[in-house]
Design an enzyme around this catalytic site. Structure first.
Site, short mmCIF file in Angstrom:
data_model
loop_
_atom_site.label_atom_id
_atom_site.label_comp_id
_atom_site.label_asym_id
_atom_site.label_seq_id
_atom_site.Cartn_x
_atom_site.Cartn_y
_atom_site.Cartn_z
N GLY A 130 0.83 -1.20 0.00
CA GLY A 130 0.00 0.00 0.00
C GLY A 130 0.86 1.25 0.00
O GLY A 130 0.37 2.38 0.06
N ILE A 166 13.10 12.56 -2.45
CA ILE A 166 11.75 12.02 -2.36
C ILE A 166 11.37 11.55 -3.77
O ILE A 166 11.20 12.35 -4.69
CB ILE A 166 10.77 13.08 -1.82
CG1 ILE A 166 11.21 13.54 -0.41
CG2 ILE A 166 9.35 12.52 -1.80
CD1 ILE A 166 11.29 12.45 0.64
N LEU A 167 11.26 10.23 -3.92
CA LEU A 167 11.12 9.64 -5.25
C LEU A 167 9.77 10.00 -5.86
O LEU A 167 9.68 10.29 -7.05
CB LEU A 167 11.29 8.12 -5.16
CG LEU A 167 12.62 7.66 -4.56
CD1 LEU A 167 12.62 6.15 -4.33
CD2 LEU A 167 13.80 8.07 -5.46
N PRO A 199 6.74 12.41 -4.50
CA PRO A 199 6.21 13.23 -3.40
C PRO A 199 4.75 12.92 -3.06
O PRO A 199 4.34 13.11 -1.92
CB PRO A 199 6.35 14.66 -3.94
CG PRO A 199 7.43 14.58 -4.96
CD PRO A 199 7.33 13.21 -5.58
N GLY A 206 14.48 6.17 3.55
CA GLY A 206 13.13 5.74 3.89
C GLY A 206 12.34 6.87 4.50
O GLY A 206 12.90 7.80 5.07
N VAL A 207 11.02 6.81 4.37
CA VAL A 207 10.20 7.87 4.96
C VAL A 207 8.95 7.30 5.65
O VAL A 207 8.34 7.96 6.48
CB VAL A 207 9.84 8.93 3.89
CG1 VAL A 207 8.75 8.43 2.94
CG2 VAL A 207 9.43 10.25 4.52
N GLU A 249 8.37 5.17 7.93
CA GLU A 249 8.35 5.00 9.38
C GLU A 249 8.76 6.27 10.11
O GLU A 249 8.37 6.47 11.26
CB GLU A 249 9.24 3.82 9.78
CG GLU A 249 8.71 2.51 9.20
CD GLU A 249 9.45 1.28 9.65
OE1 GLU A 249 8.85 0.20 9.61
OE2 GLU A 249 10.64 1.36 10.02
MO1 MOS Z 1 8.19 -2.77 9.37
S1 MOS Z 1 7.55 -2.91 11.28
O1 MOS Z 1 9.77 -3.48 9.50
O2 MOS Z 1 7.11 -3.61 8.41
#
Ligand code: MOS
Length: 734
Positions: free
Chosen positions: A471, A618-619, A621, A691-692, A694
């Site tokens: 998702g 940001i690949l 936005p 990464g963004v 989390e």
């Molecule tokens: Mo994340 S909690 O490593 O899907």
């Protein structure tokens, strides 16, 4: 391709497609309902029977006897699998408890049987007829009670303890001291799509269609559990209705679909029912966290300590809630400690931003409290204690660390200057209003990732990798990457994900998926570009891929022409060297929240939220913004409502459905903004991204808690901040 020196200019930097807000390429099929999810793949697994999973009614003990007589005789029943007749099962390396329990029971709702029948209703009805006698044993279910028996966890990843300088001495002599303990509860992933799988055997070959974030781990663990060679298991998971870490590993649905299919001699589909999921699968473990900060009177941190306790089943892992405190603020004397207690609750495991999500909920209230004690603005206190090097290993720099910029920009955009430094002073009718802020921090992890790209005679490039899209938008950023690299429009790229017959990717976990998997696609496309240039007889040094053409000097050719009649295939893996050892790679941000708290009832309403994020390039936005607002929403749930309530006599989560386990709905979240700092990080990958997904949840809970304090003058250190924890301490209504 080995990535071991910082990236220089490459075709991604053209930013014709990368970096543009782009609609999801899988969006139309998802919104029209034509994207097939695991439970619907009758095109792959024909004519399946239905499996219904039975969960243990006790949390700890043994099954004395299990009587299947009536259930077997029930209408439509084809097979019933229990531990007694399942054959030998190993435990996958990533499962703490057995996915099929018995006679030993390790936690409540651990699966003890799957009933296979012609229809779902027949399977469910027959399951009611299984009679089980249990011998119940005493278990430990209360983290606070188990805290004193908690021990240093055995772990090969993060060290449980760190220490620099003399924390005890520096804290004892600090002119200003702060010492408080915070608690976070157990939380559920509560993803939309339940854990679901279909399984079919062909001799000793097993095909499963499932909902899983990490295909290579999943196929490996399923093969191990069933005692099959790895290459006999094919795992397919192209569309996933959310995971949040709850689908990082194989769970009972897929194993029991496979066992049920073997027993019934027919394909089987299994979905865990919603009331089973909460206790059968994993959850984010509760924590107790003690934070001590010592500072000079002018606000410089001289000592910082963070201890975290959590619990898990035997051989389980700790919630690493102290980890960000090793990196976030300066201070010469420091300590962190992680302790793990044995609890007999369901397995605790990763949930979105494991470690930092819980840790920042505590640390960033503590920082707000300390700033108040010092008489400093909490933003200024954070800025004063910024560090550009790893405070535990000062020779290591951050690859890029614009935390101060995030805080300043957020303060400016949100109107921080209008905040009253005195709590409980701002009213809007019956509402006490307040503003709070917190830093955001989450590590950036990189993982080896492979992809295969094929150029066909139509000039279409097809990307195949076992990467998943939970998702998050993986399909789209992978298509953007291949389009940018090959000089094609987006509609000339086809992306196929989530199949263990494809090259092994980083998978979706730990916010490493976007950067790592697109870097793998980048590597494969570099090879394809070389093969195309060679086929056309172009020198690869000056070759340009643009507008569906390949150009070199004054020559040009359509890309499709290079494909010939049979097409060209290239495959490669991005492998990361030690840049993440030489540099600390992290993502940063700042959260701002305004709340209203009803002066009479203490009901909390969020009024607006802002996140400023620095996460490399940001690949896309558009999908990155969706990730961050989703994370902020999840953070609002963590702050205000999410709480798996434990029955401490019987050892289970009581509110194990979406009626009892509350998560935010639209009406809880009125207005959210996200700003991305213009950042590229050439140390992270050739994509220069991080990464963004989390980052957005880390800190937001504390920003809400701090806003509630600013509104009311009431500090709550025990999440979730429900009105009962505020009500008897609210300022008098005047
Ligand atoms: Mo994340 S909690 O490593 O899907």
């Amino acid at each position: 391709m080995k990535f071991d020196t910082p990236a220089t200019t490459n075709p991604i930097d053209q930013l014709k497609i990368i970096g543009k807000p782009t609609d999801r390429i899988d969006g139309p099929s998802k919104t029209a309902g034509t994207a097939p999810y695991a439970y619907e793949r009758h095109d792959i697994v024909a004519n399946p029977a239905h499996g219904y999973v039975v969960g243990s009614a006790i949390a700890k003990g043994r099954i004395a006897s299990i009587d299947l007589t009536d259930a077997k005789a029930a209408a439509g029943v084809l097979a019933i699998v229990t531990a007694e007749n399942a054959g030998k099962l190993a435990k996958g390396s990533l499962n703490t408890a057995s996915l099929l329990g018995g006679p030993e029971i390790q936690h409540y709702h651990q699966a003890i049987a799957v009933v296979v029948a012609e229809t779902f209703e027949q399977a469910r009805s027959a399951a009611e007829l299984i009679r089980v006698d249990y011998i119940r044993a005493e278990g430990a279910y209360d983290l606070a009670a188990a805290k004193n028996s908690a021990a240093k966890p055995a772990t090969d990843e993060d060290p449980p303890d760190t220490a620099v300088g003399d924390f005890a001495g520096a804290f004892a002599t600090a002119p200003v001291q702060f010492d408080a303990t915070y608690t976070t509860p157990d939380q559920a992933h509560a993803m939309m799509e339940p854990h679901a799988s279909m399984a079919a055997w062909d001799g000793d070959r097993l095909t499963v269609v499932t909902s899983n974030q990490m295909i290579a781990w999943g196929a490996r663990d399923l093969a191990t559990t069933l005692g099959l060679p790895r290459d006999r298991v094919r795992m397919i998971s192209p569309f996933i209705g959310g995971g949040f870490g709850g689908k990082l590993f194989v769970r009972a649905d897929v194993l029991l679909a496979a066992l049920g299919a073997r027993a019934a001699g027919r394909p089987v589909k299994v979905a865990l029912t919603r009331p089973l999921i909460f206790n059968n699968t994993t959850h984010r473990p509760a924590t107790i966290q003690r934070i001590r900060i010592g500072a000079t009177r002018d606000g410089r941190i001289t000592a910082i300590g963070h201890e975290g306790w959590s619990g898990d089943l035997p051989d389980g892992k700790p919630e690493t809630a102290v980890n960000q405190t090793r990196l976030l603020y300066a201070g010469a004397n420091r300590m962190t400690a992680t302790r793990l207690a044995v609890l007999d609750l369901p397995e605790g495991n990763a949930m979105r931003a494991p470690g930092e999500a819980s840790g920042m909920m505590a640390l960033e209230i503590a920082v707000d409290e300390m700033a108040e004690k010092l008489g400093l603005d909490p933003i200024e206190f954070r800025i004063l204690n910024d560090t550009q090097v790893d405070p535990e290993k000062p020779e290591r720099k951050f690859s890029h660390r614009p935390l101060v910029e995030c805080l300043r920009m957020g303060a400016d955009r949100f109107g921080w200057s209008k905040r009253s430094a005195q709590p409980g002073r701002t009213r809007d009718g019956r509402w006490l209003t307040g503003i709070g802020a917190a830093a955001a921090f989450r590590n950036n992890v990189v993982q080896k990732s492979a992809a295969r790209v094929r150029l066909d005679p139509r000039g279409v490039v097809t990307v195949e990798t076992d990467m998943t899209d939970i998702g998050t938008g993986s399909y789209t950023i992978i298509a953007q990457t291949a389009a940018e690299m090959m000089g094609l429009p987006l509609n000339k790229v086809v992306v196929r994900l989530g199949d263990s017959t494809f090259p092994v990717s980083a998978g979706s976990g730990g916010q490493w998926g976007a950067n790592s998997s697109t870097a793998g696609v980048y590597a494969a496309c570099v090879k394809l570009r070389e093969a195309v240039a060679q086929k056309l007889g172009f020198g690869s040094a000056d070759v340009v891929f643009a507008d569906g053409e390949v150009r070199s000097g004054n020559r040009s050719a359509p890309l499709a022409k290079a494909a010939g009649d049979s097409g060209i295939v290239a495959e490669d893996t991005i492998e990361f060297g030690d840049l993440d050892k030489k540099y600390q790679q992290s993502t940063f941000g700042a959260h701002f929240v305004e709340v209203g708290v009803d002066a009479a009832t203490a009901e909390v309403r969020i009024r607006r939220m802002l996140a400023v994020c620095a996460a490399g390039r940001i690949l896309n936005p558009k999908s990155a913004r969706s990730q961050v607002i989703g994370a902020m929403t999840m953070g609002a749930g963590a702050a205000l409502m999410e709480d798996l309530v434990i029955d401490e006599r019987s050892g289970f989560f009581v509110n194990h459905d979406l009626a009892g386990y509350e998560v935010p709905v639209h009406a809880d979240i009125p207005h959210q903004d996200v700003i991305f700092l213009d950042e590229v990080d050439p140390i992270s990958s050739p994509m220069k991204a991080k990464g963004v997904g989390e980052l957005g949840i880390c800190g937001v809970g504390a920003a809400i808690a701090n806003a509630i304090y600013n509104a009311t003058g009431v500090r709550v250190r025990d999440y979730p901040i429900t009105l009962d924890k505020l009500l008897d301490r609210m300022p008098a209504v005047g």
